[in-house]
Design a protein around this motif. Structure first.
Motif, short mmCIF file in Angstrom:
data_model
loop_
_atom_site.label_atom_id
_atom_site.label_comp_id
_atom_site.label_asym_id
_atom_site.label_seq_id
_atom_site.Cartn_x
_atom_site.Cartn_y
_atom_site.Cartn_z
N TYR A 46 1.17 -1.22 0.05
CA TYR A 46 -0.02 -0.19 0.15
C TYR A 46 0.62 1.15 -0.28
O TYR A 46 0.70 2.07 -0.71
N ASN A 49 2.41 1.87 -3.94
CA ASN A 49 1.75 1.89 -5.03
C ASN A 49 1.32 3.07 -4.75
O ASN A 49 0.85 4.16 -3.73
N ASN A 51 -1.45 3.83 -7.90
CA ASN A 51 -2.39 3.50 -8.04
C ASN A 51 -3.44 3.48 -7.22
O ASN A 51 -4.05 2.17 -6.37
N LYS A 52 -4.54 4.15 -7.39
CA LYS A 52 -5.90 4.44 -6.22
C LYS A 52 -6.77 3.72 -6.31
O LYS A 52 -7.03 2.71 -5.23
N SER A 53 -7.00 2.98 -7.01
CA SER A 53 -8.45 1.70 -6.92
C SER A 53 -7.17 0.49 -6.33
O SER A 53 -8.29 -0.26 -5.77
N GLU A 54 -6.31 0.56 -6.45
CA GLU A 54 -4.98 -1.05 -6.78
C GLU A 54 -5.19 -0.51 -5.12
O GLU A 54 -5.34 -1.70 -4.22
N LYS A 55 -4.79 0.72 -4.16
CA LYS A 55 -4.38 1.08 -2.92
C LYS A 55 -6.08 0.85 -2.37
O LYS A 55 -6.46 0.10 -0.77
N ASP A 56 -7.30 1.31 -3.07
CA ASP A 56 -8.63 0.78 -2.56
C ASP A 56 -8.60 -0.77 -1.75
O ASP A 56 -9.36 -0.84 -0.70
N GLU A 57 -8.54 -1.08 -2.51
CA GLU A 57 -8.88 -2.67 -2.65
C GLU A 57 -7.69 -3.52 -1.15
O GLU A 57 -8.20 -3.38 -0.34
N LYS A 60 -9.01 -1.49 2.22
CA LYS A 60 -10.02 -2.95 2.48
C LYS A 60 -9.73 -4.11 2.87
O LYS A 60 -10.56 -4.47 4.36
#
Length: 292
Positions: A46, A49, A51-57, A60
């Motif tokens: 995290y 990284n 990449n926002k979408s990857e960080k969000d996953e 979570k």
């Protein structure tokens, strides 16, 4: 040696043997990765990284792990490293859960001291260590484990392996080196092949982390045929670390003998196309591909 001492030593050896037999039954199935190491890996990825979408996953999944295991200090550390706001409501909930777990453990120990023997008492003590390893900080947890006395040789080694694993989780190289020497002494005194193998993998993982790639490669290669430390990483991950550390530190003749011609590597390398290309392009001097 007095007859009483001989009896005590025999009893200790019998307990060690029984414990090892019980553990052998469990060893048939590969252990999953330690959840604390999984969380540490997610936390590190995290942070690195962008990449926002990857960080969000990632966050979570990470928060689900933190919440399920009441990981108070890990959550605080994660938020501080990534400049995130700390949810004090979560902290309060987890602290309450921690107190309840420790209270239940106190009650179990009291019952064990009244009705059971030393083995059962030590099981409850080690269970408390596990609670602290999730809910507390590294120094507090290590101090508790070190205060547990009277364990069999096998359980004493397991205790120190747990401490080393926690040092890996918290990225504490100083404490790892400190307790590595203590673990090594115990292993030499009475470690079976499985504990010796796991200790080698733990230390190789630490060497990889601090960029001692040659030492990491040698240790991982020694372990690859009898690998059992899946609590650190799985077999595919082991092979990836073997390839990277070997290419960075070993000569071609050793790479040919230990990797290119290795039955263990040959069996799995096609499942890892990126790492196969990395290994073979280096070995075959195809540098355009290697640096691509």
């Amino acid at each position: 040696m007095s007859s009483k001492q001989q009896d005590e030593e025999k009893k200790q050896m019998d307990i060690d043997k029984e414990e090892d037999e019980d553990e052998d039954e469990v060893e048939e199935e590969e252990k999953p990765q330690d959840i604390l190491l999984k969380a540490a890996g997610l936390s590190n990825r995290y942070t690195l990284n962008n990449n926002k979408s990857e960080k969000d996953e990632m966050i979570k999944e990470l928060m689900e792990i933190y919440d399920k295991n009441n990981m108070i200090e890990y959550y605080r550390d994660f938020c501080n490293k990534n400049s995130l706001n700390i949810d004090n409501g979560l902290i309060t909930k987890w602290e309450k859960n921690q107190l309840n777990l420790l209270k239940e453990n106190d009650e179990k120990k009291e019952l064990a001291e009244k009705n059971e023997g030393d083995v059962e008492i030590h099981e409850v003590e080690l269970e408390r260590g596990k609670i602290l390893s999730f809910t507390s900080d590294l120094n507090t947890t290590i101090k508790y484990y070190l205060d547990i006395k009277g364990l069999t040789t096998g359980k004493q080694i397991d205790k120190y392996l747990t401490i080393l694993r926690l040092c890996l989780v918290w990225n504490d190289d100083h404490l790892y080196r400190k307790y590595r020497s203590e673990t090594a002494k115990l292993i030499e005194k009475g470690g079976d092949w499985d504990r010796r193998n796991r200790f080698t993998v733990y230390t190789s993982a630490h060497n990889f982390r601090i960029r001692k790639f040659k030492e990491a490669a040698q240790g991982l290669l020694d372990s690859i045929a009898t690998f059992s430390a899946s609590e650190i990483f799985n077999y595919e991950q082991l092979v990836k670390y073997v390839i990277i550390s070997s290419v960075l530190s070993l000569d071609r003749s050793t790479i040919r003998k230990k990797l290119i011609e290795s039955p263990e590597i040959i069996q799995i390398i096609d499942k890892l196309p990126t790492f196969k290309s990395f290994l073979y392009s280096f070995y075959e001097c195809r540098y355009n591909e290697f640096f691509r």
